[in-house]
Design an enzyme around this catalytic site. Structure first.
Site, PDB file in Angstrom:
ATOM      1  N   THR A  64      -2.485  -9.078  10.865  1.00  0.00           N
ATOM      2  CA  THR A  64      -3.489  -8.505   9.996  1.00  0.00           C
ATOM      3  C   THR A  64      -4.776  -9.250   9.862  1.00  0.00           C
ATOM      4  O   THR A  64      -4.631 -10.612  10.082  1.00  0.00           O
ATOM      5  CB  THR A  64      -2.872  -8.519   8.295  1.00  0.00           C
ATOM      6  OG1 THR A  64      -3.875  -8.079   7.608  1.00  0.00           O
ATOM      7  CG2 THR A  64      -2.349  -9.774   8.187  1.00  0.00           C
TER       8      THR A  64
ATOM      9  N   HIS B  84       1.158  -1.100  -0.033  1.00  0.00           N
ATOM     10  CA  HIS B  84       0.145  -0.070  -0.017  1.00  0.00           C
ATOM     11  C   HIS B  84       0.865   1.438   0.080  1.00  0.00           C
ATOM     12  O   HIS B  84       0.388   2.310   0.450  1.00  0.00           O
ATOM     13  CB  HIS B  84      -0.910   0.008   1.105  1.00  0.00           C
ATOM     14  CG  HIS B  84      -2.073  -1.090   1.151  1.00  0.00           C
ATOM     15  ND1 HIS B  84      -2.564  -1.534   2.194  1.00  0.00           N
ATOM     16  CD2 HIS B  84      -2.209  -1.997   0.209  1.00  0.00           C
ATOM     17  CE1 HIS B  84      -3.310  -2.500   2.031  1.00  0.00           C
ATOM     18  NE2 HIS B  84      -3.243  -2.831   0.727  1.00  0.00           N
TER      19      HIS B  84
ATOM     20  N   CYS C 144       6.440  23.778  -6.794  1.00  0.00           N
ATOM     21  CA  CYS C 144       5.318  24.690  -7.283  1.00  0.00           C
ATOM     22  C   CYS C 144       5.645  26.173  -6.552  1.00  0.00           C
ATOM     23  O   CYS C 144       5.610  27.122  -7.485  1.00  0.00           O
ATOM     24  CB  CYS C 144       4.070  24.280  -6.767  1.00  0.00           C
ATOM     25  SG  CYS C 144       3.504  22.713  -7.811  1.00  0.00           S
TER      26      CYS C 144
END
Length: 489
Positions: A404, A286, A321
């Site tokens: 998990t 992930h 940016c």
């Protein structure tokens, strides 16, 4: 209970309609909307696509039912706490028979011949008949039973030769290519919340914030609309120190002994790196906080460059940016970028607005930096499927799943993708119902792995492990392969 075929001679008439045992697989078989057509001669690619798509669709279908329907645990069947349900012995026999004769024959022997109701049979496969079907004819339970039968039939079957803690230790010592699949439970001892534990999990905290669905905080569409939702909780899941848990140390120990094939981690904290697990031995299913990327210009930075903003609860902005915006501000007016749309200009002209007042020029804003974690709605890294299907599947000789609940596709399907003869060990606080493991070692992950190492004669050094630690291991009544680990002193 008689699960055999009808007696010799004239068979009783079959009931109609029968359970459509393939119903659960219809959606899986449909082509994906954006799937590329299969090309002749590209066997490895088509194999990857078909395997991945099937796994993804299957788990999503099953997860919807698990979220909507209350599941029954085997201990509830054993204790007889569910009225009208199968006994545990009956359930085990039904499951065994299904795998012996296949879905079609099983349905014929049970539902078609009226040997058991669909409502009761649902309980054999771990599904509590929903209250909204109470009083409905038995046929109303057929669609639900079809899902239950298909799911059970697809489940990996436990290997009967592996049951005890000693078996687990022996596997650990003899195996040479171990896959370790990890989740949030291996980081909770460091103060990083997990996602699903009741009251303490991250999702529970998000529910208290008033979100309709706690998963919205990790939805890419929500992030694009309002990144502030994610960054309001990001500081709670951010690794703040270069620490690692004993379980992370255990994975490193497997690596040092030349036994670690791959650590597939669902965690985004990148703590494996703190423990010294090599990047080439990790697949971050992930993504992680290790890097971050601007959503506008794709400028990438090391994750720790945005940590200060995250800790303050701020939305980190792209430095590249900002630099470009500053440079643009020094340009003459005529060189500045104008709005792309002309409709606003026309509308203002018609209404008598002055379009020369500077409003024609866009107000530049820097892009938001997004950690390179995989949000819901984003594809998993290509490395996940490629490595699993075309490298590890043929080499693995032991699977250890730690911390998990295996709820998120497609990682949740890893145990079922691997060859059925490969032994699998599960380590977590509570067992899972939807996957069959050979040995369940229940308790705090750190406690379990440290005790396994002690019994294996391995030295797992960690500041969180007391040299005088004593662990009691007790079997779970009714389960020959399930054991509970607790620190006794």
């Amino acid at each position: 209970m008689d699960l055999a075929s009808a007696p010799r001679g004239e068979s009783p008439p079959l009931k109609a309609p029968l359970v459509e045992i393939e119903a659960a697989e219809v959606e899986r078989s449909l082509p994906q909307e954006n799937a590329a057509p299969e090309e002749k001669g590209s066997n490895s690619q088509s194999e990857y696509e078909s395997d991945s798509d099937a796994l993804d669709d299957e788990w999503e279908t099953q997860s919807l039912y698990e979220d909507a329907i209350q599941m029954i645990r085997d201990d509830q069947l054993r204790d007889g706490t569910i009225p009208g349900a199968c006994t545990l012995e009956e359930a085990i026999e039904f499951r065994k028979r299904l795998h012996e004769v296949g879905k079609a024959q099983f349905v014929e022997e049970t539902i078609a011949r009226d040997t058991v109701t669909a409502k009761k049979l649902c309980t054999a496969f771990g599904i509590l008949p929903p209250s909204f079907l109470e009083g409905a004819p038995d046929e109303a339970y057929h669609p639900l039973l079809a899902i239950a039968i298909s799911r059970e039939f697809a489940r990996r079957q436990k290997l009967p030769q592996y049951n005890s803690v000693d078996d687990a230790v022996k596997l650990l010592k003899e195996s040479k290519n171990i896959i370790v699949l990890t989740g949030a439970g291996i980081s909770t001892s460091l103060g990083i919340p997990d996602f699903r534990s009741k009251d303490t999990g991250l999702y529970s905290k998000l529910e208290n914030l008033g979100l309709n669905d706690p998963q919205e905080v990790f939805d890419i569409r929500i992030f694009r609309e309002d990144p502030g939702i994610f960054y309001s909780i990001a500081k709670d899941i951010l690794p703040t120190e270069k620490k690692f848990s004993p379980t992370h140390g255990f994975i490193r120990l497997l690596q040092d002994k030349g036994k670690l094939l791959t650590n597939y981690t669902q965690n985004i904290d990148n703590i494996e790196a703190n423990a010294g697990v090599f990047p080439e031995n990790i697949v971050q299913c992930h993504g992680s906080f290790a890097t971050a990327t601007c959503v506008k210009c794709q400028y990438k930075v090391a994750g720790d460059e945005i940590y200060d903003d995250i800790k303050k609860g701020l939305i980190p902005e792209c430095a590249q940016c900002r630099k470009r915006i500053a440079e643009d501000s020094q340009k003459p007016q005529g060189q500045k970028r104008k709005r792309n749309s002309t409709s606003a200009h026309k509308d203002r002209s018609k209404s008598g607005e002055d379009s020369s007042d500077g409003e024609d020029y866009e107000i530049p804003t820097p892009g938001v930096m997004k950690p390179d974690i995989t949000f819901f709605g984003e594809d998993l890294p290509d490395e996940f499927g490629r490595r699993l299907l075309h490298h590890d599947r043929d080499k693995v000789d032991l699977v250890i799943v730690i911390g998990t609940s295996l709820k998120v596709a497609p990682v949740a399907e890893v145990p079922g993708v691997l060859p059925p003869h490969i032994p699998q060990i599960y380590i977590s606080r509570t067992p899972v119902a939807h996957t069959n493991f050979d040995i369940d070692l229940l308790g705090d992950c750190d406690v379990v792995v440290s005790e396994l190492c002690r019994r294996a004669g391995w030295e797992l050094k960690h500041e969180m492990i007391s040299p005088d630690e004593k662990v009691d291991v007790t079997p779970v009544f009714g389960y020959g392969s399930r054991h509970v680990f607790k620190v006794s002193g």
